[in-house]
Design a protein around this motif. Structure first.
Motif, PDB file in Angstrom:
ATOM      1  N   GLN A  45     -32.122  18.960   9.276  1.00 18.71           N
ATOM      2  CA  GLN A  45     -33.559  19.540   9.517  1.00 18.71           C
ATOM      3  C   GLN A  45     -33.176  20.786   9.927  1.00 18.71           C
ATOM      4  O   GLN A  45     -34.644  21.561   9.792  1.00 18.71           O
ATOM      5  CB  GLN A  45     -34.363  18.563  10.132  1.00 18.71           C
ATOM      6  N   SER A  46     -32.206  21.278  10.561  1.00 17.05           N
ATOM      7  CA  SER A  46     -32.333  22.804  10.977  1.00 17.05           C
ATOM      8  C   SER A  46     -32.800  23.575  10.064  1.00 17.05           C
ATOM      9  O   SER A  46     -33.406  24.758  10.419  1.00 17.05           O
ATOM     10  CB  SER A  46     -30.771  22.790  11.441  1.00 17.05           C
ATOM     11  N   TRP A  47     -32.159  23.497   8.656  1.00 14.51           N
ATOM     12  CA  TRP A  47     -32.897  24.544   7.781  1.00 14.51           C
ATOM     13  C   TRP A  47     -34.432  24.805   7.578  1.00 14.51           C
ATOM     14  O   TRP A  47     -35.117  25.523   7.721  1.00 14.51           O
ATOM     15  CB  TRP A  47     -32.087  24.548   6.274  1.00 14.51           C
ATOM     16  N   GLN A  48     -34.914  23.308   7.639  1.00 14.12           N
ATOM     17  CA  GLN A  48     -36.445  23.222   7.842  1.00 14.12           C
ATOM     18  C   GLN A  48     -36.937  24.033   8.786  1.00 14.12           C
ATOM     19  O   GLN A  48     -38.076  24.615   8.576  1.00 14.12           O
ATOM     20  CB  GLN A  48     -37.057  22.005   7.632  1.00 14.12           C
ATOM     21  N   HIS A  49     -36.454  23.674   9.991  1.00 18.31           N
ATOM     22  CA  HIS A  49     -36.862  24.459  11.482  1.00 18.31           C
ATOM     23  C   HIS A  49     -36.764  26.006  11.097  1.00 18.31           C
ATOM     24  O   HIS A  49     -37.523  26.645  11.601  1.00 18.31           O
ATOM     25  CB  HIS A  49     -36.309  23.821  12.295  1.00 18.31           C
ATOM     26  N   GLY A  50     -35.773  26.316  10.419  1.00 20.99           N
ATOM     27  CA  GLY A  50     -35.663  27.866  10.113  1.00 20.99           C
ATOM     28  C   GLY A  50     -36.427  28.380   9.196  1.00 20.99           C
ATOM     29  O   GLY A  50     -37.094  29.615   9.708  1.00 20.99           O
ATOM     30  N   VAL A  51     -37.158  27.727   8.237  1.00 21.82           N
ATOM     31  CA  VAL A  51     -38.097  28.136   7.367  1.00 21.82           C
ATOM     32  C   VAL A  51     -39.182  28.312   8.205  1.00 21.82           C
ATOM     33  O   VAL A  51     -39.905  29.280   8.181  1.00 21.82           O
ATOM     34  CB  VAL A  51     -38.208  27.377   6.319  1.00 21.82           C
ATOM     35  N   GLU A  52     -39.509  27.249   9.014  1.00 24.87           N
ATOM     36  CA  GLU A  52     -40.665  27.279   9.719  1.00 24.87           C
ATOM     37  C   GLU A  52     -40.748  28.540  10.900  1.00 24.87           C
ATOM     38  O   GLU A  52     -41.772  29.288  10.668  1.00 24.87           O
ATOM     39  CB  GLU A  52     -41.226  25.954  10.578  1.00 24.87           C
ATOM     40  N   ALA A  53     -39.634  28.421  11.460  1.00 21.85           N
ATOM     41  CA  ALA A  53     -39.690  29.732  12.603  1.00 21.85           C
ATOM     42  C   ALA A  53     -39.628  30.899  11.897  1.00 21.85           C
ATOM     43  O   ALA A  53     -40.365  31.817  12.292  1.00 21.85           O
ATOM     44  CB  ALA A  53     -38.452  29.337  13.243  1.00 21.85           C
ATOM     45  N   GLY A  54     -38.965  31.134  10.694  1.00 17.73           N
ATOM     46  CA  GLY A  54     -38.985  32.601  10.011  1.00 17.73           C
ATOM     47  C   GLY A  54     -40.466  32.592   9.500  1.00 17.73           C
ATOM     48  O   GLY A  54     -40.782  33.925   9.746  1.00 17.73           O
ATOM     49  N   LEU A  55     -41.227  31.737   9.068  1.00 19.11           N
ATOM     50  CA  LEU A  55     -42.492  32.174   8.714  1.00 19.11           C
ATOM     51  C   LEU A  55     -43.445  32.603   9.827  1.00 19.11           C
ATOM     52  O   LEU A  55     -44.328  33.068   9.665  1.00 19.11           O
ATOM     53  CB  LEU A  55     -42.916  30.699   7.844  1.00 19.11           C
ATOM     54  N   VAL A 107     -36.362  33.025   4.298  1.00 17.14           N
ATOM     55  CA  VAL A 107     -34.923  33.078   3.919  1.00 17.14           C
ATOM     56  C   VAL A 107     -34.236  33.586   5.245  1.00 17.14           C
ATOM     57  O   VAL A 107     -33.329  32.968   5.561  1.00 17.14           O
ATOM     58  CB  VAL A 107     -34.516  33.774   2.757  1.00 17.14           C
ATOM     59  N   PHE A 108     -34.636  34.602   5.917  1.00 17.61           N
ATOM     60  CA  PHE A 108     -34.151  34.839   7.087  1.00 17.61           C
ATOM     61  C   PHE A 108     -33.883  34.002   8.196  1.00 17.61           C
ATOM     62  O   PHE A 108     -32.902  33.840   9.047  1.00 17.61           O
ATOM     63  CB  PHE A 108     -34.549  36.240   7.641  1.00 17.61           C
ATOM     64  N   GLY A 109     -35.113  33.132   8.419  1.00 20.23           N
ATOM     65  CA  GLY A 109     -35.052  31.904   9.094  1.00 20.23           C
ATOM     66  C   GLY A 109     -33.860  30.743   8.883  1.00 20.23           C
ATOM     67  O   GLY A 109     -33.365  30.241   9.650  1.00 20.23           O
ATOM     68  N   VAL A 110     -33.866  30.665   7.500  1.00 22.08           N
ATOM     69  CA  VAL A 110     -32.860  29.626   7.225  1.00 22.08           C
ATOM     70  C   VAL A 110     -31.291  30.125   7.591  1.00 22.08           C
ATOM     71  O   VAL A 110     -30.587  29.444   8.000  1.00 22.08           O
ATOM     72  CB  VAL A 110     -32.917  29.380   5.753  1.00 22.08           C
ATOM     73  N   VAL A 111     -31.148  31.479   7.253  1.00 21.14           N
ATOM     74  CA  VAL A 111     -29.891  32.211   7.553  1.00 21.14           C
ATOM     75  C   VAL A 111     -29.617  32.025   9.247  1.00 21.14           C
ATOM     76  O   VAL A 111     -28.640  31.640   9.758  1.00 21.14           O
ATOM     77  CB  VAL A 111     -29.706  33.550   7.090  1.00 21.14           C
ATOM     78  N   PHE A 112     -30.713  32.215   9.939  1.00 20.40           N
ATOM     79  CA  PHE A 112     -30.659  32.120  11.484  1.00 20.40           C
ATOM     80  C   PHE A 112     -30.568  30.762  11.879  1.00 20.40           C
ATOM     81  O   PHE A 112     -29.361  30.530  12.684  1.00 20.40           O
ATOM     82  CB  PHE A 112     -32.100  32.422  12.002  1.00 20.40           C
ATOM     83  N   ALA A 113     -30.993  29.785  11.227  1.00 22.51           N
ATOM     84  CA  ALA A 113     -30.843  28.254  11.441  1.00 22.51           C
ATOM     85  C   ALA A 113     -29.217  27.754  11.162  1.00 22.51           C
ATOM     86  O   ALA A 113     -28.440  27.178  11.916  1.00 22.51           O
ATOM     87  CB  ALA A 113     -31.690  27.415  10.825  1.00 22.51           C
TER      88      ALA A 113
END
Length: 161
Positions: free
Chosen positions: A22-32, A76-82
Motif C-alpha cells: 500500500q506504500s504507493w497508495q500512500h504516496g499518491v495520497e501524500a503527493g496530492l 506521480v511524484f508522491g509514488v516515486v517518493f514512496a
C-alpha cells in the motif's frame, strides 16, 4: 540481522515487501496533499505558473487545467517518493518522522533542480510556449514551493502509513 521469511497464504507466498504494497497508495495520497498546498502557494504567489506554464506542458491553458495537471504530477511524484522509501538502503530513513520529513525536503529540492529547473523550461520550449523560463530555472520562489511540497509530502506520507 533479521531475515525475511516467506509465509504461505492459501498457496501465495507473502513477504515484507508484499505487506508494504500500500506504500504507493500512500504516496499518491501524500503527493496530492503536498500538491494541494503547493498549488495554493502557486495560486497566491505565482499565478502565471498554475494558470499558464503548467497547463502549457500538455498544450492547454487555464487555471482549472493547470490545477488538474499539477495535481496529477504531484500524485506521480508522491509514488516515486514512496517507491524510494521502500528501498532497503533507505529503510532506516523511513522509520522516523524526522527521517521521512528530511528525505521529503531533499526530494523537494531535487524536484526543484531537475523538474522545475531543467525539464520544465526544456519542455515548454519544445511545445512552443511563449517566453519559457530560463534554463536552468532556479528561482528562489520555486525552491520555496518545492520545499513546502517536500515537507508536506514527507509529513503526510509518514502519518498515512
Amino acid at each position: 540481522m533479521a531475515q525475511e521469511t516467506p509465509r504461505g497464504t492459501q498457496g501465495i507466498e507473502q513477504t515484507n515487501a508484499v505487506r508494504d504494497s500500500q506504500s504507493w497508495q500512500h504516496g499518491v495520497e501524500a503527493g496530492l496533499i503536498g500538491g494541494l498546498v503547493m498549488g495554493v502557494l502557486f495560486s497566491l504567489l505565482m499565478p502565471p505558473v498554475i494558470e499558464n506554464a503548467i497547463p502549457a506542458l500538455v498544450g492547454l491553458s487555464g487555471g482549472f487545467v493547470g490545477w488538474a495537471v499539477h495535481m496529477s504530477i504531484s500524485a506521480v511524484f508522491g509514488v516515486v517518493f514512496a517507491a524510494a522509501l521502500t528501498q532497503p538502503r533507505l529503510a532506516t530513513v523511513g522509520e522516523s518522522v524526522g527521517g521521512v520529513v528530511g528525505f521529503g525536503l531533499g526530494y523537494g529540492a531535487a524536484l526543484w533542480i531537475v523538474a522545475a529547473g531543467v525539464v520544465m523550461p526544456l519542455w515548454l520550449s519544445a511545445v512552443g510556449f511563449p517566453n519559457p523560463p530560463p534554463l536552468p530555472n532556479l528561482a528562489v520562489m520555486g525552491l520555496l514551493t518545492h520545499l513546502v511540497f517536500g515537507l508536506v509530502l514527507g509529513v503526510s506520507y509518514h502519518y498515512l502509513r
